[in-house]
Design a protein around this motif. Structure first.
Motif, PDB file in Angstrom:
ATOM      1  N   TYR A 104       0.790  -1.506  -0.679  1.00 49.27           N
ATOM      2  CA  TYR A 104       0.406   0.198  -0.375  1.00 49.27           C
ATOM      3  C   TYR A 104       0.710   1.443   0.051  1.00 49.27           C
ATOM      4  CZ  TYR A 104      -3.978  -2.909   1.209  1.00 49.27           C
ATOM      5  OH  TYR A 104      -4.626  -4.338   1.372  1.00 49.27           O
ATOM      6  N   LYS A 105       0.425   2.322  -1.267  1.00 54.64           N
ATOM      7  CA  LYS A 105       1.326   3.479  -1.048  1.00 54.64           C
ATOM      8  C   LYS A 105       0.075   4.579  -0.346  1.00 54.64           C
ATOM      9  CE  LYS A 105       2.428   5.618  -4.659  1.00 54.64           C
ATOM     10  NZ  LYS A 105       3.424   6.585  -5.596  1.00 54.64           N
ATOM     11  N   VAL A 106       0.134   5.086   0.746  1.00 61.82           N
ATOM     12  CA  VAL A 106      -0.118   6.442   1.229  1.00 61.82           C
ATOM     13  C   VAL A 106       0.494   7.771   0.206  1.00 61.82           C
ATOM     14  CG1 VAL A 106      -0.775   7.899   2.917  1.00 61.82           C
ATOM     15  CG2 VAL A 106      -0.421   5.317   3.416  1.00 61.82           C
ATOM     16  N   GLU A 107      -0.696   8.038  -0.164  1.00 61.51           N
ATOM     17  CA  GLU A 107       0.252   9.946  -0.343  1.00 61.51           C
ATOM     18  C   GLU A 107      -0.682  11.054  -0.142  1.00 61.51           C
ATOM     19  OE1 GLU A 107      -0.941  10.056  -4.507  1.00 61.51           O
ATOM     20  OE2 GLU A 107       0.622   8.687  -5.463  1.00 61.51           O
ATOM     21  N   TRP A 108      -0.017  11.737   0.916  1.00 59.09           N
ATOM     22  CA  TRP A 108      -0.278  12.703   1.375  1.00 59.09           C
ATOM     23  C   TRP A 108      -0.043  13.997   1.188  1.00 59.09           C
ATOM     24  CZ3 TRP A 108       3.468  15.963   3.951  1.00 59.09           C
ATOM     25  CH2 TRP A 108       4.614  14.875   4.367  1.00 59.09           C
ATOM     26  N   ARG A 109      -1.470  15.101   1.726  1.00 59.75           N
ATOM     27  CA  ARG A 109      -0.987  15.877   1.338  1.00 59.75           C
ATOM     28  C   ARG A 109      -0.877  17.249   3.059  1.00 59.75           C
ATOM     29  NH1 ARG A 109      -3.416  19.596  -3.104  1.00 59.75           N
ATOM     30  NH2 ARG A 109      -4.857  21.971  -1.753  1.00 59.75           N
ATOM     31  N   ALA A 110      -0.082  17.865   3.375  1.00 56.83           N
ATOM     32  CA  ALA A 110      -0.584  18.844   4.421  1.00 56.83           C
ATOM     33  C   ALA A 110       0.192  20.472   4.651  1.00 56.83           C
ATOM     34  CB  ALA A 110       0.910  18.028   4.768  1.00 56.83           C
ATOM     35  N   VAL A 111      -1.597  20.722   4.462  1.00 50.33           N
ATOM     36  CA  VAL A 111      -1.314  22.062   4.932  1.00 50.33           C
ATOM     37  C   VAL A 111      -1.692  22.489   6.081  1.00 50.33           C
ATOM     38  CG1 VAL A 111      -2.585  24.339   4.394  1.00 50.33           C
ATOM     39  CG2 VAL A 111      -2.547  21.764   2.967  1.00 50.33           C
ATOM     40  N   SER A 112       0.009  24.173   6.177  1.00 51.18           N
ATOM     41  CA  SER A 112       0.009  24.473   7.784  1.00 51.18           C
ATOM     42  C   SER A 112      -0.972  25.799   7.744  1.00 51.18           C
ATOM     43  CB  SER A 112       1.319  24.241   8.581  1.00 51.18           C
ATOM     44  OG  SER A 112       1.307  24.290  10.045  1.00 51.18           O
ATOM     45  N   SER A 113      -0.623  26.664   8.664  1.00 52.89           N
ATOM     46  CA  SER A 113      -0.234  27.632   9.258  1.00 52.89           C
ATOM     47  C   SER A 113      -0.079  28.779   6.975  1.00 52.89           C
ATOM     48  CB  SER A 113      -0.459  28.281  10.402  1.00 52.89           C
ATOM     49  OG  SER A 113       0.964  28.322  10.112  1.00 52.89           O
ATOM     50  N   ASP A 114       0.479  28.463   7.181  1.00 49.10           N
ATOM     51  CA  ASP A 114       1.144  29.154   5.904  1.00 49.10           C
ATOM     52  C   ASP A 114       0.316  29.010   4.784  1.00 49.10           C
ATOM     53  OD1 ASP A 114       2.467  27.127   5.138  1.00 49.10           O
ATOM     54  OD2 ASP A 114       4.192  28.435   4.352  1.00 49.10           O
ATOM     55  N   THR A 115      -0.252  27.854   4.918  1.00 43.71           N
ATOM     56  CA  THR A 115      -1.223  27.622   3.648  1.00 43.71           C
ATOM     57  C   THR A 115      -0.492  26.389   2.109  1.00 43.71           C
ATOM     58  OG1 THR A 115      -1.341  29.405   2.219  1.00 43.71           O
ATOM     59  CG2 THR A 115      -3.097  29.468   3.917  1.00 43.71           C
ATOM     60  N   HIS A 116       0.806  26.785   2.517  1.00 45.55           N
ATOM     61  CA  HIS A 116       1.108  26.170   1.412  1.00 45.55           C
ATOM     62  C   HIS A 116       0.239  24.526   1.228  1.00 45.55           C
ATOM     63  CE1 HIS A 116       4.201  29.189   1.363  1.00 45.55           C
ATOM     64  NE2 HIS A 116       3.249  30.062   0.234  1.00 45.55           N
ATOM     65  N   PRO A 117       0.496  23.699   0.665  1.00 45.58           N
ATOM     66  CA  PRO A 117       0.399  22.339   0.172  1.00 45.58           C
ATOM     67  C   PRO A 117       1.708  21.664   0.629  1.00 45.58           C
ATOM     68  CG  PRO A 117      -1.074  23.100  -1.523  1.00 45.58           C
ATOM     69  CD  PRO A 117      -0.347  24.333  -0.579  1.00 45.58           C
ATOM     70  N   ILE A 118       2.086  21.296   0.921  1.00 42.45           N
ATOM     71  CA  ILE A 118       3.070  19.481   0.853  1.00 42.45           C
ATOM     72  C   ILE A 118       2.808  18.363   0.480  1.00 42.45           C
ATOM     73  CG2 ILE A 118       5.588  19.118   2.617  1.00 42.45           C
ATOM     74  CD1 ILE A 118       4.996  22.062   1.760  1.00 42.45           C
TER      75      ILE A 118
END
Ligand SMILES: [Cu+2]
Length: 127
Positions: A104-118
């Motif tokens: 299995y592969k998890v593709e994550w997208r994390a956005v913190s307070s500065d709003t840039h998606p990582i």
């Protein structure tokens, strides 16, 4: 003339400080359960622990089955719910049905307070 020069230097310094503050705010994946590369019994949920508080409405993840017995390299999306965890730095993926043997592969997208998606990904195996 010397006044202008001083102003330019001050502006450049301020910009440098802002850039480093922004870089520090980007969420990094610190650990996960199951861990990257692990090979274990099917987990009932997958937990991702980040370095920053997540903005839940813009953060998320996809769970993909990349290999199954007899069918290598046949990526297939897995139905799962993604929610905030018990603390604001944690994301929890709950598969709709128990995970069967495969990779299995998890593709994550994390956005913190500065709003840039990582974005990032990791893989694990289920026995
Ligand atoms: Cu940023």
């Amino acid at each position: 003339m010397s006044f202008l020069k001083t102003t330019t230097v001050a502006v450049a310094l301020t910009a440098g400080l802002l850039l480093s503050a922004v870089a520090q705010a980007h969420p990094k994946l610190l650990s996960s359960t199951p861990a990257e590369g692990s090979d274990a019994a099917a987990p009932s949920k997958i937990e991702l622990h980040f370095s920053e508080n997540l903005t839940t409405q813009f953060s998320g993840a996809k769970l993909i089955m990349t290999d199954m017995p007899g069918m290598p390299n046949s990526p297939m999306g897995v139905k799962a719910a993604v929610a905030a965890g018990g603390d604001p730095k944690t994301m929890v993926i709950t598969p709709a049905a128990p995970l069967t043997t495969g990779t299995y592969k998890v593709e994550w997208r994390a956005v913190s307070s500065d709003t840039h998606p990582i974005t990032g990904n990791f893989s694990f195996k289920v026995k």
